[in-house]
Scaffold this active site. Structure first.
Site, short mmCIF file in Angstrom:
data_model
loop_
_atom_site.label_atom_id
_atom_site.label_comp_id
_atom_site.label_asym_id
_atom_site.label_seq_id
_atom_site.Cartn_x
_atom_site.Cartn_y
_atom_site.Cartn_z
N ASP A 1 54.10 55.65 118.00
CA ASP A 1 54.46 54.78 116.88
C ASP A 1 55.26 55.36 115.79
OD1 ASP A 1 52.23 56.28 116.34
OD2 ASP A 1 51.68 55.10 114.60
N GLU B 1 49.45 56.66 115.43
CA GLU B 1 49.03 58.07 114.97
C GLU B 1 49.66 57.88 113.39
OE1 GLU B 1 50.26 62.07 113.19
OE2 GLU B 1 51.28 60.07 113.19
N GLU B 2 50.41 57.10 113.10
CA GLU B 2 50.93 57.14 111.84
C GLU B 2 49.97 56.33 110.70
OE1 GLU B 2 53.24 58.48 110.29
OE2 GLU B 2 54.56 58.77 111.92
N HIS C 1 60.26 59.10 107.38
CA HIS C 1 59.69 57.89 107.03
C HIS C 1 60.61 57.01 105.97
CE1 HIS C 1 54.89 59.27 107.85
NE2 HIS C 1 55.98 59.62 108.80
#
Length: 412
Positions: free
Chosen positions: A83, A178-179, A383
């Site tokens: 992800d 994971e994020e 990000h």
């Protein structure tokens, strides 16, 4: 196709698949894009020549590179996550390749006036001469963690095509979500079968990390009373102002924008609402376990104070621990850090050992019986729209994976 070409080809293809996770979803994985990507990787792992390639119902992809030595070598693993972050859009990513980068500002999007500048990002000139990949200024790039994932794929392919490099059994895993802190939630450590592993989920060249935050998330719901503003005296309770009041109790300097190194923080991730109801989501971070518990208690005490002032229903708190500092679980098997350190030094890479001001799957996996330090991937400014990755550093990361595998065999 050389390593650099393969890295570019795979990476630019992978980032075009939208795999952002979703905090609000209760499915596993939380988004269909991760399933689509996982299925693609299963086929490509098989094409490379890995065995025992699986993808379970929760979207976890695992595979094996069999040993090519008779020595009794510990099984090691390499992990990355499927992800990408939710902080900025990851849909319709259009990677831009800049060969022989000149070290100066890059106009990512002329129409929107999005410019990647050395003034804002001082590390940029250090990539002069590199091939770097940026966004087009409208999305994040997804180097976190598709750079790490790509590096693992390329390293496995390289080992298969170079059987003279001896290695033990290597396990590979690609994890979802994971994020949003759920990466290891359904990870089967026993099925993975490695003694220890490395996440390829770091940043610039040389990063070697085995200390992470202790982490918690706090969701606060503020309930107000809405009435006509003309006749609101002694009747209205503004939920958004309650949220503002809560935030005012927190130390101003204990925020991400004022902290570094081993300093912890409270971070207001989102605030949405109106007079009737507002919701705020905070993350709480600290390296020291006692300070971490103290921060959580501070949040509880503020809530209690406000409840005493406005009523118990005025503020509702949901708080949960997300992961803990992996150092405690890495120290007893320090040799896995030492081998990674030596691997980097042998490749003329200066290891940069520093605490992770964040978390990786390894933070949780280390507490699940799989000690897992973190290694650099080459990305910067994760990000957001200014995210980019150095392909030259990605190539170095591939070499580190290969060298770690070689050294474990050599020292067995």
């Amino acid at each position: 196709m050389n390593l650099k070409q393969e890295l570019i080809e795979r990476f630019t293809r992978y980032v075009k698949i939208d795999t952002q996770s979703n905090e609000e979803s209760h499915t596993v994985p939380t988004t269909p894009g991760q399933i689509e990507f996982g299925k693609l990787l299963v086929e490509e792992l098989k094409e490379i020549g890995l065995t025992e390639v699986t993808m379970d119902d929760n979207g976890y992809v695992m595979a094996t590179l069999p040993a090519n030595t008779d020595k009794d070598v510990p099984v090691i693993g390499f992990l990355a996550h499927l992800d990408t972050a939710t902080d900025f859009t990851g849909k319709n990513v259009k990677p831009q390749i800049h060969e022989n980068f000149d070290g100066n500002a890059i106009t990512l999007n002329e129409e929107l006036n999005v410019v990647l500048t050395p003034e804002q990002f001082p590390e940029l000139p250090s990539y002069k001469g590199h091939t770097i990949i940026t966004t087009d200024g409208t999305t994040l790039l997804g180097a976190d963690d598709k750079a790490g994932l790509t590096e693992i794929m390329v390293a496995m392919n390289h080992l298969i095509h170079n059987p003279q490099i001896k290695h033990g059994k290597i396990r590979v895993a690609f994890t979802p979500d994971e994020e949003i802190g759920r990466g290891p939630a359904h990870f089967d450590v026993e099925a993975f079968g490695a003694s220890f592993a490395y996440t390829m989920d770091g940043g610039p060249l040389g990063g070697l990390e085995y200390e992470s935050f202790n982490a918690a998330g706090a969701k606060l719901t503020f309930n107000g009373t809405n009435t006509h503003p003309g006749t609101a005296k002694n009747k209205m309770r503004n939920a958004t102002k309650l949220a503002m009041e809560f935030n005012g109790y927190l130390p101003v300097e204990d925020a991400p924008e004022y902290t570094e190194g081993y300093e912890g923080f409270y971070h207001l991730l989102s605030l949405n609402g109106d007079v009737e109801q507002s919701k705020a989501y905070y993350i709480i971070r600290d390296f020291d376990r006692e300070n971490f518990e103290a921060r959580k208690n501070n949040v509880k005490n503020i809530v209690k104070t406000m409840q005493e002032k406005y009523g118990e229903d005025a503020v509702v708190l949901e708080m949960n621990d997300q992961y803990y500092n992996m150092l405690e679980k890495i120290e007893p098997v320090r040799e896995i850090v030492d081998i990674a350190y030596e691997a980097m030094k042998s490749l003329d890479i200066e290891p940069n050992i520093h605490p992770i001001r964040g978390g990786t799957d390894g933070s949780q996996l280390s507490y699940m019986g799989l000690p897992t330090p973190n290694i650099f991937t080459g990305g910067e400014n994760y990000h957001g729209k200014f995210e980019y990755v150095s392909v030259d550093t990605m190539e170095k990361a591939v070499q580190v994976i290969v060298e770690i595998a070689r050294r474990f065999e050599e020292q067995a």
